[in-house]
Design a protein around this motif. Structure first.
Motif, PDB file in Angstrom:
ATOM      1  N   LYS A  27       1.243   8.040  -1.594  1.00  0.00           N
ATOM      2  CA  LYS A  27       0.998   7.266  -0.371  1.00  0.00           C
ATOM      3  C   LYS A  27      -0.491   7.047  -0.113  1.00  0.00           C
ATOM      4  O   LYS A  27      -0.862   6.431   0.883  1.00  0.00           O
ATOM      5  CB  LYS A  27       1.603   7.972   0.852  1.00  0.00           C
ATOM      6  CG  LYS A  27       3.095   8.191   0.779  1.00  0.00           C
ATOM      7  CD  LYS A  27       3.851   6.919   1.031  1.00  0.00           C
ATOM      8  CE  LYS A  27       5.335   7.163   0.912  1.00  0.00           C
ATOM      9  NZ  LYS A  27       6.084   6.791   2.034  1.00  0.00           N
ATOM     10  N   ALA A  28      -1.359   7.520  -0.989  1.00  0.00           N
ATOM     11  CA  ALA A  28      -2.803   7.402  -0.772  1.00  0.00           C
ATOM     12  C   ALA A  28      -3.246   5.944  -0.655  1.00  0.00           C
ATOM     13  O   ALA A  28      -4.111   5.619   0.167  1.00  0.00           O
ATOM     14  CB  ALA A  28      -3.583   8.097  -1.885  1.00  0.00           C
ATOM     15  N   LYS A  33      -5.172   1.256   2.717  1.00  0.00           N
ATOM     16  CA  LYS A  33      -4.882  -0.024   3.366  1.00  0.00           C
ATOM     17  C   LYS A  33      -4.988   0.102   4.891  1.00  0.00           C
ATOM     18  O   LYS A  33      -5.571  -0.745   5.562  1.00  0.00           O
ATOM     19  CB  LYS A  33      -3.488  -0.525   2.970  1.00  0.00           C
ATOM     20  CG  LYS A  33      -3.172  -1.892   3.526  1.00  0.00           C
ATOM     21  CD  LYS A  33      -1.858  -2.422   3.016  1.00  0.00           C
ATOM     22  CE  LYS A  33      -1.608  -3.812   3.582  1.00  0.00           C
ATOM     23  NZ  LYS A  33      -0.358  -4.372   3.110  1.00  0.00           N
ATOM     24  N   ILE A  34      -4.428   1.181   5.441  1.00  0.00           N
ATOM     25  CA  ILE A  34      -4.500   1.425   6.880  1.00  0.00           C
ATOM     26  C   ILE A  34      -5.954   1.487   7.341  1.00  0.00           C
ATOM     27  O   ILE A  34      -6.323   0.924   8.371  1.00  0.00           O
ATOM     28  CB  ILE A  34      -3.773   2.734   7.252  1.00  0.00           C
ATOM     29  CG1 ILE A  34      -2.263   2.553   7.130  1.00  0.00           C
ATOM     30  CG2 ILE A  34      -4.146   3.214   8.652  1.00  0.00           C
ATOM     31  CD1 ILE A  34      -1.487   3.858   7.189  1.00  0.00           C
ATOM     32  N   ILE A  80       2.480   7.498   8.022  1.00  0.00           N
ATOM     33  CA  ILE A  80       2.662   7.461   6.575  1.00  0.00           C
ATOM     34  C   ILE A  80       2.694   8.866   5.980  1.00  0.00           C
ATOM     35  O   ILE A  80       3.425   9.136   5.039  1.00  0.00           O
ATOM     36  CB  ILE A  80       1.520   6.642   5.918  1.00  0.00           C
ATOM     37  CG1 ILE A  80       1.578   5.195   6.373  1.00  0.00           C
ATOM     38  CG2 ILE A  80       1.566   6.735   4.401  1.00  0.00           C
ATOM     39  CD1 ILE A  80       2.825   4.463   5.988  1.00  0.00           C
ATOM     40  N   ALA A  81       1.867   9.752   6.539  1.00  0.00           N
ATOM     41  CA  ALA A  81       1.734  11.105   5.981  1.00  0.00           C
ATOM     42  C   ALA A  81       1.795  12.134   7.104  1.00  0.00           C
ATOM     43  O   ALA A  81       0.788  12.705   7.501  1.00  0.00           O
ATOM     44  CB  ALA A  81       0.417  11.212   5.225  1.00  0.00           C
ATOM     45  N   ASP A 155       7.105   2.424   6.090  1.00  0.00           N
ATOM     46  CA  ASP A 155       6.374   2.389   4.821  1.00  0.00           C
ATOM     47  C   ASP A 155       6.187   0.960   4.325  1.00  0.00           C
ATOM     48  O   ASP A 155       5.107   0.605   3.842  1.00  0.00           O
ATOM     49  CB  ASP A 155       7.124   3.198   3.748  1.00  0.00           C
ATOM     50  CG  ASP A 155       7.008   4.686   3.954  1.00  0.00           C
ATOM     51  OD1 ASP A 155       6.204   5.136   4.795  1.00  0.00           O
ATOM     52  OD2 ASP A 155       7.727   5.432   3.241  1.00  0.00           O
ATOM     53  N   LYS A 156       7.207   0.132   4.450  1.00  0.00           N
ATOM     54  CA  LYS A 156       7.134  -1.251   3.953  1.00  0.00           C
ATOM     55  C   LYS A 156       6.029  -2.041   4.636  1.00  0.00           C
ATOM     56  O   LYS A 156       5.461  -2.947   4.049  1.00  0.00           O
ATOM     57  CB  LYS A 156       8.473  -1.958   4.168  1.00  0.00           C
ATOM     58  CG  LYS A 156       9.547  -1.518   3.205  1.00  0.00           C
ATOM     59  CD  LYS A 156      10.865  -2.214   3.484  1.00  0.00           C
ATOM     60  CE  LYS A 156      11.965  -1.642   2.629  1.00  0.00           C
ATOM     61  NZ  LYS A 156      13.279  -2.189   2.987  1.00  0.00           N
ATOM     62  N   GLN A 157       5.715  -1.700   5.893  1.00  0.00           N
ATOM     63  CA  GLN A 157       4.678  -2.445   6.604  1.00  0.00           C
ATOM     64  C   GLN A 157       3.273  -2.152   6.084  1.00  0.00           C
ATOM     65  O   GLN A 157       2.336  -2.888   6.380  1.00  0.00           O
ATOM     66  CB  GLN A 157       4.771  -2.147   8.102  1.00  0.00           C
ATOM     67  CG  GLN A 157       6.038  -2.692   8.706  1.00  0.00           C
ATOM     68  CD  GLN A 157       6.022  -2.733  10.204  1.00  0.00           C
ATOM     69  OE1 GLN A 157       4.981  -2.892  10.835  1.00  0.00           O
ATOM     70  NE2 GLN A 157       7.184  -2.602  10.806  1.00  0.00           N
ATOM     71  N   PHE A 158       3.129  -1.093   5.304  1.00  0.00           N
ATOM     72  CA  PHE A 158       1.814  -0.737   4.786  1.00  0.00           C
ATOM     73  C   PHE A 158       1.688  -0.979   3.280  1.00  0.00           C
ATOM     74  O   PHE A 158       0.674  -0.647   2.683  1.00  0.00           O
ATOM     75  CB  PHE A 158       1.499   0.726   5.127  1.00  0.00           C
ATOM     76  CG  PHE A 158       1.373   0.954   6.597  1.00  0.00           C
ATOM     77  CD1 PHE A 158       0.272   0.513   7.298  1.00  0.00           C
ATOM     78  CD2 PHE A 158       2.396   1.576   7.305  1.00  0.00           C
ATOM     79  CE1 PHE A 158       0.162   0.714   8.664  1.00  0.00           C
ATOM     80  CE2 PHE A 158       2.296   1.769   8.662  1.00  0.00           C
ATOM     81  CZ  PHE A 158       1.180   1.336   9.354  1.00  0.00           C
ATOM     82  N   GLU A 159       2.714  -1.544   2.684  1.00  0.00           N
ATOM     83  CA  GLU A 159       2.662  -1.815   1.234  1.00  0.00           C
ATOM     84  C   GLU A 159       1.843  -3.038   0.954  1.00  0.00           C
ATOM     85  O   GLU A 159       1.634  -3.897   1.753  1.00  0.00           O
ATOM     86  CB  GLU A 159       4.083  -1.974   0.681  1.00  0.00           C
ATOM     87  CG  GLU A 159       4.817  -0.674   0.689  1.00  0.00           C
ATOM     88  CD  GLU A 159       6.246  -0.780   0.183  1.00  0.00           C
ATOM     89  OE1 GLU A 159       6.786  -1.895   0.032  1.00  0.00           O
ATOM     90  OE2 GLU A 159       6.843   0.287  -0.032  1.00  0.00           O
TER      91      GLU A 159
END
Length: 159
Positions: A27-28, A33-34, A80-81, A155-159
């Motif tokens: 997830k790094a 991206k965030i 995310i984490a 999660d999909k919103q940050f891909e």
């Protein structure tokens, strides 16, 4: 070379900045991206992905030199984490270590997945607000339409 030297993780220490540890494995890049990294101002970002962890099995680590994260950024990372730890480094020493805590309310970070939600209409300048229903794994509910958004949709919103 001893056995410990062979298995030791080699990641350069930073003089000042933030270390995000215990990120959910793989997830790094979502974290980068965030935080909108890399950018023109931030130098020396170190990313380790899918490394061994005695605590959680596999994890990612992100080191950001000369930058300390604010509360909004930490709230985003918590989505995310949720088990990550934040270490503040000054003069090569850890001066602060905190577990990430997902707040009870999330504002402006996510989009509602309900296409008919008022927050998704361009003519309605309404800030999305989500109430946290479950902290781990994260599940949130839209304040306006009450749509539940589960971890995989987050999660999909940050891909």
């Amino acid at each position: 070379m001893t056995k410990n030297e062979k298995t030791e993780l080699k990641i350069k220490a930073i003089e000042n900045g933030t270390v995000i540890d215990h990120i959910t494995a793989n997830k790094a890049l979502h974290i980068l991206k965030i935080l909108e990294l890399p950018d023109d101002e931030t130098q020396n970002i170190t990313v380790a992905m899918n490394v061994s962890s005695s605590e959680i099995g596999r994890k990612d680590i992100v080191k950001i030199e000369n930058r300390e994260l604010d509360h909004r950024e930490l709230n985003q990372i918590a989505l995310i984490a949720p088990k990550a730890t934040i270490n503040i480094i000054r003069n090569f020493e850890r001066v602060k270590k905190d577990k990430i805590i997902l707040p009870d309310k999330i504002t402006s970070i996510l989009k509602c997945t309900n296409s008919k939600c008022i927050t998704n209409y361009e003519n309605e300048p309404i800030t999305p607000i989500f109430n946290v229903i479950n902290k781990y794994p994260p599940v949130v509910r839209c304040h306006y339409c009450e749509k539940l958004i589960k971890t995989e949709d987050i999660d999909k919103q940050f891909e």
